[in-house]
Design a protein around this motif. Structure first.
Motif, PDB file in Angstrom:
ATOM      1  N   MET A   1       0.935  -1.330  -0.058  1.00  0.00           N
ATOM      2  CA  MET A   1      -0.144   0.048   0.169  1.00  0.00           C
ATOM      3  C   MET A   1       1.012   1.172   0.195  1.00  0.00           C
ATOM      4  O   MET A   1       0.674   2.177  -0.767  1.00  0.00           O
ATOM      5  N   GLU A   2       1.940   1.285   0.867  1.00  0.00           N
ATOM      6  CA  GLU A   2       2.598   2.365   0.871  1.00  0.00           C
ATOM      7  C   GLU A   2       3.710   2.617  -0.498  1.00  0.00           C
ATOM      8  O   GLU A   2       3.597   3.685  -0.845  1.00  0.00           O
ATOM      9  N   SER A   3       4.216   1.498  -1.061  1.00  0.00           N
ATOM     10  CA  SER A   3       4.612   1.595  -2.282  1.00  0.00           C
ATOM     11  C   SER A   3       3.674   2.229  -3.391  1.00  0.00           C
ATOM     12  O   SER A   3       4.262   3.078  -4.327  1.00  0.00           O
ATOM     13  N   PHE A   4       2.516   1.670  -3.189  1.00  0.00           N
ATOM     14  CA  PHE A   4       1.436   2.267  -4.290  1.00  0.00           C
ATOM     15  C   PHE A   4       1.082   3.886  -4.166  1.00  0.00           C
ATOM     16  O   PHE A   4       1.214   4.461  -5.116  1.00  0.00           O
ATOM     17  N   ALA A   5       1.307   4.294  -2.810  1.00  0.00           N
ATOM     18  CA  ALA A   5       0.989   5.746  -2.590  1.00  0.00           C
ATOM     19  C   ALA A   5       2.284   6.282  -3.384  1.00  0.00           C
ATOM     20  O   ALA A   5       2.266   7.380  -3.748  1.00  0.00           O
ATOM     21  N   LEU A   6       3.246   5.905  -2.893  1.00  0.00           N
ATOM     22  CA  LEU A   6       4.484   6.646  -3.421  1.00  0.00           C
ATOM     23  C   LEU A   6       4.713   6.627  -4.760  1.00  0.00           C
ATOM     24  O   LEU A   6       5.013   7.683  -5.515  1.00  0.00           O
ATOM     25  N   LEU A   7       4.243   5.489  -5.615  1.00  0.00           N
ATOM     26  CA  LEU A   7       4.281   5.424  -7.065  1.00  0.00           C
ATOM     27  C   LEU A   7       3.131   6.440  -7.668  1.00  0.00           C
ATOM     28  O   LEU A   7       3.551   7.266  -8.461  1.00  0.00           O
ATOM     29  N   LEU A   8       2.159   6.778  -7.142  1.00  0.00           N
ATOM     30  CA  LEU A   8       1.184   7.487  -7.462  1.00  0.00           C
ATOM     31  C   LEU A   8       1.579   8.875  -7.370  1.00  0.00           C
ATOM     32  O   LEU A   8       1.455   9.780  -8.369  1.00  0.00           O
ATOM     33  N   ALA A 305      13.621  14.024   2.252  1.00  0.00           N
ATOM     34  CA  ALA A 305      14.022  13.827   3.662  1.00  0.00           C
ATOM     35  C   ALA A 305      13.595  12.655   4.497  1.00  0.00           C
ATOM     36  O   ALA A 305      14.033  11.885   5.248  1.00  0.00           O
ATOM     37  N   ALA A 306      12.073  12.702   4.289  1.00  0.00           N
ATOM     38  CA  ALA A 306      11.278  11.533   4.733  1.00  0.00           C
ATOM     39  C   ALA A 306      11.924  10.224   4.227  1.00  0.00           C
ATOM     40  O   ALA A 306      11.804   9.118   4.992  1.00  0.00           O
ATOM     41  N   ALA A 307      12.001  10.046   2.986  1.00  0.00           N
ATOM     42  CA  ALA A 307      12.360   8.780   2.340  1.00  0.00           C
ATOM     43  C   ALA A 307      13.967   8.127   2.920  1.00  0.00           C
ATOM     44  O   ALA A 307      13.869   7.083   3.265  1.00  0.00           O
ATOM     45  N   LEU A 308      14.526   9.310   3.080  1.00  0.00           N
ATOM     46  CA  LEU A 308      16.055   8.907   3.797  1.00  0.00           C
ATOM     47  C   LEU A 308      15.796   8.453   5.128  1.00  0.00           C
ATOM     48  O   LEU A 308      16.578   7.642   5.615  1.00  0.00           O
ATOM     49  N   LEU A 309      15.124   9.175   5.842  1.00  0.00           N
ATOM     50  CA  LEU A 309      14.803   8.815   7.078  1.00  0.00           C
ATOM     51  C   LEU A 309      13.978   7.565   7.715  1.00  0.00           C
ATOM     52  O   LEU A 309      14.324   6.849   8.669  1.00  0.00           O
ATOM     53  N   LEU A 310      13.193   7.304   6.567  1.00  0.00           N
ATOM     54  CA  LEU A 310      12.186   6.209   6.896  1.00  0.00           C
ATOM     55  C   LEU A 310      12.390   5.087   5.958  1.00  0.00           C
ATOM     56  O   LEU A 310      11.817   4.022   6.022  1.00  0.00           O
ATOM     57  N   GLY A 311      13.634   5.183   5.133  1.00  0.00           N
ATOM     58  CA  GLY A 311      13.985   3.977   4.501  1.00  0.00           C
ATOM     59  C   GLY A 311      12.852   3.737   3.206  1.00  0.00           C
ATOM     60  O   GLY A 311      12.697   2.486   2.777  1.00  0.00           O
ATOM     61  N   PRO A 313      11.415   3.252  -0.544  1.00  0.00           N
ATOM     62  CA  PRO A 313      12.357   2.831  -1.806  1.00  0.00           C
ATOM     63  C   PRO A 313      13.214   3.914  -2.385  1.00  0.00           C
ATOM     64  O   PRO A 313      13.268   5.023  -2.725  1.00  0.00           O
ATOM     65  N   LEU A 314      14.497   3.458  -3.067  1.00  0.00           N
ATOM     66  CA  LEU A 314      15.598   4.297  -3.511  1.00  0.00           C
ATOM     67  C   LEU A 314      14.995   4.947  -4.880  1.00  0.00           C
ATOM     68  O   LEU A 314      15.417   6.160  -4.966  1.00  0.00           O
ATOM     69  N   TRP A 315      14.060   4.297  -5.404  1.00  0.00           N
ATOM     70  CA  TRP A 315      13.750   4.976  -6.742  1.00  0.00           C
ATOM     71  C   TRP A 315      12.781   6.338  -6.367  1.00  0.00           C
ATOM     72  O   TRP A 315      12.598   7.173  -7.170  1.00  0.00           O
ATOM     73  N   PHE A 316      11.998   6.144  -5.492  1.00  0.00           N
ATOM     74  CA  PHE A 316      11.263   7.297  -4.798  1.00  0.00           C
ATOM     75  C   PHE A 316      12.183   8.456  -4.178  1.00  0.00           C
ATOM     76  O   PHE A 316      11.989   9.702  -4.691  1.00  0.00           O
ATOM     77  N   ALA A 317      13.144   8.192  -3.587  1.00  0.00           N
ATOM     78  CA  ALA A 317      14.295   9.121  -3.066  1.00  0.00           C
ATOM     79  C   ALA A 317      14.947   9.644  -4.213  1.00  0.00           C
ATOM     80  O   ALA A 317      15.222  10.922  -4.277  1.00  0.00           O
ATOM     81  N   GLY A 318      15.351   8.831  -5.371  1.00  0.00           N
ATOM     82  CA  GLY A 318      15.880   9.535  -6.619  1.00  0.00           C
ATOM     83  C   GLY A 318      15.020  10.517  -7.394  1.00  0.00           C
ATOM     84  O   GLY A 318      15.385  11.390  -7.776  1.00  0.00           O
ATOM     85  N   ALA A 319      13.654   9.920  -7.442  1.00  0.00           N
ATOM     86  CA  ALA A 319      12.748  10.809  -8.111  1.00  0.00           C
ATOM     87  C   ALA A 319      12.695  12.388  -7.476  1.00  0.00           C
ATOM     88  O   ALA A 319      12.777  13.475  -7.877  1.00  0.00           O
ATOM     89  N   GLN A 320      12.731  12.507  -5.973  1.00  0.00           N
ATOM     90  CA  GLN A 320      12.578  13.699  -5.227  1.00  0.00           C
ATOM     91  C   GLN A 320      13.882  14.426  -5.385  1.00  0.00           C
ATOM     92  O   GLN A 320      13.900  15.631  -5.466  1.00  0.00           O
ATOM     93  N   ALA A 321      15.194  13.535  -5.180  1.00  0.00           N
ATOM     94  CA  ALA A 321      16.304  14.240  -5.351  1.00  0.00           C
ATOM     95  C   ALA A 321      16.539  15.046  -6.854  1.00  0.00           C
ATOM     96  O   ALA A 321      16.967  16.126  -6.752  1.00  0.00           O
TER      97      ALA A 321
END
Length: 392
Positions: A1-8, A305-311, A313-321
């Motif tokens: 569910m979390e991955s789906f929300a991040l993908l959205l 920041a949340a992606a790095l702190l909460l672990g 997915p790397l692809w989500f952190a990369g998109a935000q970066a």
């Protein structure tokens, strides 16, 4: 569910980023207003609406009269006063002694169904004899050669109206952070300067320096329509565009310096009033620029920041970066919009979230105060002055 929300989130960001990329590509290599000394083929009237501007008006008029010297196409400079009580009239009359084209006109009291600046513009336009009108704010310092340069550019580009991206002067470390965070919301909502449009929802304008054909203004009734707007420049531009007139917003090789607000507190309290650009033309389509501001400007840094702190997915952190890096690029791009700024300018992205929240609050604000007058905003975006209030 979390991955789906991040993908959205990433998919929506990607779709919005594609639209913003089109805005940037449209402005890439766009023309700038260059210096021209060629006499304009039409008569020009300058209109300066004022209210209690005794402190700022002298510098503005000195710069304006320097530009007007040797430019006979400027047939008149109208200082339109909405009821000043601070000696603004004395300042204007003092300059009139050295420039007979200058006139001071008192148009007070401002009617209860009108905003003061728009009322001043309407009265000034009714008195003006020029074929084109140049409207300036009292804090706008125009450079020599500006008027002829605007006229030459408008003729060459086939525009009925245009305005200029001015250079802002910020004082203090907090204002130097806050102002660019607010200013950047315009870039994320409408793209950078350098285009003309007939689309009312895509038009941009800056009332600090606005140049328009009087016949186009009259035919569209653009100034009268803006009487019920707290973003009169945008409303005039949207009205012109809706009537089929090409309206441009450009950068210039001639820096126009403006000091909008004296402090960060004043900026925070007052700029959102007009920066949300809510008027009678606001509709559901206005939600798209705000979505771009939220998801592409304000959200990426806290999401990274949340992606790095909460672990996450790397692809989500990369998109935000990637979006954070783009935000830094926009910061460098907007640095030229400032005549004076503190080093804290480079930290302005840290204020993107509070600025976003402030603009969202202003978007739904029903009671507004401006220049000593209290206004109520209706559901249609228009405003009316509350009873027993004075000023502009």
């Amino acid at each position: 569910m979390e991955s789906f929300a991040l993908l959205l989130i990433v998919l929506v960001q990607a779709a919005l980023a594609a639209g913003l990329a089109r805005d940037f590509s449209r402005a890439a290599g766009s023309p700038r207003i260059a210096l021209s000394t060629v006499a304009a083929p039409f008569v020009i009237s300058v209109i300066v609406p004022v209210l209690n501007e005794a402190e700022r008006l002298p510098a503005m008029l000195r710069a304006l009269l320097t530009d007007a010297a040797g430019v006979p196409e400027i047939t008149e400079i109208l200082i339109i006063d909405g009821g000043s009580t601070d000696g603004t009239r004395d300042v204007a009359e003092g300059f009139r002694a050295q420039e007979p084209r200058l006139a001071f006109v008192d148009v007070s009291p401002v009617p209860p169904d009108a905003v003061g600046k728009a009322w001043g513009l309407l009265q000034g336009a009714s008195l003006a004899r020029g074929d084109w009108l140049l409207t300036l704010d009292a804090d706008t310092l125009v450079p020599p050669g500006l008027t002829r340069s605007l006229a030459a550019f408008a003729q060459q580009a086939g525009l009925d109206a245009l305005s200029v991206a001015t250079q802002q002067a910020c004082t203090g470390w907090l204002q130097s952070m806050l102002h660019p965070a607010f200013l950047t919301t315009l870039v994320y909502r409408f793209g950078p300067p350098g285009y003309a449009t007939r689309d009312p929802q895509r038009v941009m304008a800056n009332g600090q320096c606005f140049f328009a054909s009087r016949s186009a203004l009259a035919a569209s009734d653009a100034i009268a329509v803006s009487l019920s707007s707290l973003c009169e420049d945008i409303t005039m531009a949207r009205t012109l565009a809706k009537a089929g007139h090409a309206v441009g917003f450009y950068e210039t090789d001639l820096p126009i310096e403006v000091a909008m607000y004296g402090s960060a507190a004043e900026l925070w309290a007052n700029w959102p009033r007009s920066l949300v650009m809510r008027d009678r033309y606001s509709n559901r389509a206005a939600a798209l620029p705000f979505a771009q501001m939220i998801l592409l400007q304000a959200a990426p840094l806290p999401l990274l920041a949340a992606a790095l702190l909460l672990g996450w997915p790397l692809w989500f952190a990369g998109a935000q970066a990637v979006l954070v890096m783009f935000r830094i690029g926009v910061l460098f791009g907007t640095s030229g919009a400032y005549a004076r700024r503190a080093a804290s300018f480079w930290l302005s992205p840290l204020l993107d979230v509070p600025v976003m929240l402030r603009l969202l609050q202003a978007q739904f604000q029903r009671r507004l105060v401006w220049r000593g007058r209290v206004y109520a905003r209706g559901r249609d975006g228009t405003i009316t002055a509350m009873p027993d209030t004075k000023g502009r």
